[in-house]
Design a protein around this motif. Structure first.
Motif, short mmCIF file in Angstrom:
data_model
loop_
_atom_site.label_atom_id
_atom_site.label_comp_id
_atom_site.label_asym_id
_atom_site.label_seq_id
_atom_site.Cartn_x
_atom_site.Cartn_y
_atom_site.Cartn_z
N MET A 91 0.70 -1.13 0.08
CA MET A 91 0.21 0.23 -0.14
C MET A 91 0.77 1.40 -0.19
O MET A 91 0.10 2.59 0.46
CB MET A 91 -0.91 -0.19 1.07
N THR A 92 2.27 1.14 -0.67
CA THR A 92 2.88 2.42 -0.33
C THR A 92 2.46 3.23 -1.11
O THR A 92 2.59 4.40 -1.13
CB THR A 92 4.61 1.97 -0.93
N ALA A 93 1.72 3.17 -2.42
CA ALA A 93 1.20 4.07 -3.20
C ALA A 93 0.44 5.19 -2.38
O ALA A 93 -0.23 6.10 -2.84
CB ALA A 93 -0.05 3.95 -4.36
N THR A 94 -0.93 5.06 -1.01
CA THR A 94 -1.05 6.06 -0.45
C THR A 94 -0.57 6.16 0.40
O THR A 94 -1.47 7.04 1.24
CB THR A 94 -2.34 4.57 -0.08
N VAL A 95 0.86 6.45 0.62
CA VAL A 95 1.33 7.31 1.51
C VAL A 95 2.01 8.20 1.28
O VAL A 95 2.39 9.01 0.45
CB VAL A 95 2.62 6.76 2.21
N SER A 96 1.10 9.69 2.10
CA SER A 96 1.81 10.72 1.61
C SER A 96 3.33 11.47 1.60
O SER A 96 3.54 12.52 0.93
CB SER A 96 0.95 11.43 1.92
N ARG A 97 3.57 10.90 3.06
CA ARG A 97 4.60 11.19 3.67
C ARG A 97 5.55 10.40 3.91
O ARG A 97 5.72 9.64 4.95
CB ARG A 97 4.11 11.96 4.61
N PRO A 98 6.82 10.26 2.94
CA PRO A 98 7.58 8.84 3.08
C PRO A 98 8.24 9.22 4.43
O PRO A 98 9.05 8.21 4.47
CB PRO A 98 7.98 9.24 1.73
N ASP A 99 8.74 10.80 4.52
CA ASP A 99 9.63 10.77 5.66
C ASP A 99 8.69 10.23 7.58
O ASP A 99 9.46 10.18 7.93
CB ASP A 99 9.66 12.20 6.04
N THR A 100 7.85 9.94 7.26
CA THR A 100 7.16 9.38 8.43
C THR A 100 7.20 7.91 8.75
O THR A 100 6.85 7.14 9.53
CB THR A 100 5.75 10.43 8.59
N THR A 101 7.02 7.25 7.43
CA THR A 101 7.12 5.47 7.31
C THR A 101 7.59 5.21 8.16
O THR A 101 7.15 4.60 8.40
CB THR A 101 6.89 5.59 5.30
N PRO A 102 8.93 5.10 8.41
CA PRO A 102 9.62 4.42 9.33
C PRO A 102 9.04 4.10 10.11
O PRO A 102 8.71 3.03 10.77
CB PRO A 102 10.67 5.07 9.04
N ASP A 103 8.23 5.50 10.96
CA ASP A 103 8.87 5.59 12.02
C ASP A 103 6.59 5.08 12.48
O ASP A 103 6.86 4.27 13.41
CB ASP A 103 8.32 6.64 13.01
N LEU A 104 6.36 4.77 11.71
CA LEU A 104 4.44 4.29 11.27
C LEU A 104 4.89 3.12 11.23
O LEU A 104 4.02 2.16 12.22
CB LEU A 104 3.70 4.79 10.42
N ARG A 105 5.45 2.17 10.65
CA ARG A 105 5.46 0.93 10.02
C ARG A 105 6.47 0.23 11.52
O ARG A 105 5.87 -0.76 12.08
CB ARG A 105 6.42 0.47 9.04
N ASP A 106 7.22 1.14 12.59
CA ASP A 106 7.84 0.47 13.36
C ASP A 106 6.91 0.36 14.26
O ASP A 106 7.09 -0.92 15.15
CB ASP A 106 9.24 1.96 13.60
N ARG A 107 6.22 1.55 14.24
CA ARG A 107 4.30 1.14 15.25
C ARG A 107 3.74 0.46 15.60
O ARG A 107 3.90 -0.66 15.97
CB ARG A 107 4.24 2.19 15.51
N VAL A 108 2.88 -0.07 13.82
CA VAL A 108 2.69 -0.91 13.48
C VAL A 108 3.47 -2.58 13.48
O VAL A 108 2.92 -3.42 14.31
CB VAL A 108 2.69 -0.73 11.45
N ALA A 109 4.54 -2.94 13.21
CA ALA A 109 5.20 -4.06 13.63
C ALA A 109 5.33 -4.59 15.03
O ALA A 109 5.75 -5.47 14.99
CB ALA A 109 6.38 -3.73 13.00
N ALA A 110 5.95 -3.62 15.87
CA ALA A 110 5.39 -3.70 17.21
C ALA A 110 3.83 -4.00 18.29
O ALA A 110 4.29 -4.96 18.53
CB ALA A 110 5.81 -2.24 18.23
N VAL A 111 3.11 -4.04 17.08
CA VAL A 111 1.95 -4.50 17.45
C VAL A 111 1.05 -5.38 17.43
O VAL A 111 0.56 -6.46 17.68
CB VAL A 111 0.84 -2.98 17.64
#
Length: 394
Positions: free
Chosen positions: A1-21
């Motif tokens: 779903m990378t096509a729907t991500v509007s701010r690539p600079d925030t993606t790693p932090d968001l994905r890390d949070r998701v990966a943790a849960v």
């Protein structure tokens, strides 16, 4: 779903949070389905992760995310447990409405608490005699002594027994017409909350969408939107956020199912059991993948509509949003049904099969019933008559 991500600079932090849960949600999924219990572990992990405040602006301590981020997270969560994903995504829908339409004082008081993971917000829009119809209400709001008094029955409230707060629709006054609907936010501590009945459904067993009776009083600044004008909140924020959130959950569940089936087929055991050169097997895989890509493309277009300058009340935008809900509800279920056919009794139909296709099949059967597809198809038929030029997105 990378096509729907509007701010690539925030993606790693968001994905890390998701990966943790995700491990917590994955480990809990079978138990909450088998026992029809609320996903307390998953919700606790989401509270700790900061994701409950995904849509809360940074000035209030939140992550400052948008609907693109909501979709990305919901797809990932639903790949492991659709009940948990739906609980979280509908919380996000309520937060979106509070951010866009809450009073300045309410936002200052409530949003930092949501950002800290202290408040899970449930939606109270269903009512006896009208079902889940958003734009009418029967139970009236009373205004006395600078406070808003409500007494409200709701036959279905997703996660309501476990919610810390509620966004509640009511008729604006005892003498107001049914379409003069207001929305009110209430903390659980401000209400008497009664539960009734049981929750033993076919699927979505972890959502605990049981009946509630809510009564109490809240300060007048807890009104969300203008008095009697919930339609504006619904059309501009609440319904669009709900449609993309639901669609993301359904797409995520179907995507997770295909991912797991592909893992089985490519494994040594799968290669021994399945003929990967079979034209029938390949055709079924192709149709499922085609459905997922089409759902994803429509979802991405709706996100572009909502992020751009398009009026959410414009006919083409409304047509696509309603179509997103209907199409994704139908095709996500059909995709998992086809994967059950592909994998057969042992892997697709048995309740204790590792692929969990049977659980996803039951969960996705609910999709067409969440604000009934027939109602939206009727609305889109009317809208299609208005759009004589047949406006399409390119």
């Amino acid at each position: 779903m990378t096509a729907t991500v509007s701010r690539p600079d925030t993606t790693p932090d968001l994905r890390d949070r998701v990966a943790a849960v995700l491990p917590v949600i994955r480990d809990e999924a079978a138990k909450i389905d088998e026992q029809a219990v609320f996903p307390t572990g998953g919700l606790a992990a989401l509270r700790d992760s900061g994701l409950m405040g995904l849509l809360v602006p940074a000035e209030y301590g939140g992550l400052g995310g948008d609907l693109d981020d909501l979709v990305e997270v919901a797809v990932a969560l639903a790949g492991e447990c659709m009940s948990t994903a739906m609980i979280w995504a509908m919380h996000g829908q309520q937060v979106a409405a509070l951010v866009a339409h809450g009073t300045e004082r309410l936002r200052a008081e409530l949003l930092p608490r949501i950002a800290r993971g202290e408040v899970y917000v449930a939606s109270v829009t269903s009512e006896k005699g009208k079902g889940g119809h958003l734009l009418t209400a029967h139970a009236p709001l009373h205004r006395r002594d600078g406070a808003l008094h409500l007494d409200r029955d709701a036959p279905i409230v997703t996660g309501g027994e476990h919610a810390d707060g509620f966004l509640i629709t009511v008729r604006d006054a005892p003498d107001a017409p049914p379409d003069a609907v207001s929305a009110v936010y209430a903390d659980r501590s401000q209400l008497e909350v009664g539960t009734s009945g049981s929750w033993n459904p076919l699927g979505m067993r972890g959502t605990h969408s049981g009946a509630l009776h809510l009564s109490g009083r809240v300060p007048d600044h807890h009104l969300v939107g203008s008095p009697g004008q919930f339609r504006t909140v619904a059309v501009r924020t609440f319904a669009p956020a709900g449609h993309v959130a639901w669609a993301a959950c359904w797409l995520g569940a179907a995507r997770g199912a295909l991912r797991d089936v592909l893992g089985l087929l490519r494994s040594p055991a799968g290669r021994r059991q399945f003929d990967l050169g079979s034209e029938l097997l390949r055709a079924r895989l192709a149709r499922v993948r085609m459905d997922l890509d089409t759902m994803s493309a429509l979802l991405a277009q709706c996100l572009r509509d909502l992020a751009g300058d398009a009026d959410p009340e414009a006919v083409p935008v409304q047509l696509r949003l309603n179509a997103l809900k209907v199409f994704t509800a139908e095709r996500s279920f059909a995709s998992v049904d086809l994967l059950v056919e592909l994998t057969g009794l042992r892997h697709g139909y048995l309740r204790d099969a590792p692929l969990a296709l049977e659980r996803r099949f039951r969960d996705l059967r609910s999709a067409s019933l969440n604000y009934a597809n027939d109602r939206l198809l009727s609305a889109n038929g009317t809208l299609a008559l208005l759009d004589r030029g047949v406006s399409l997105a390119w």
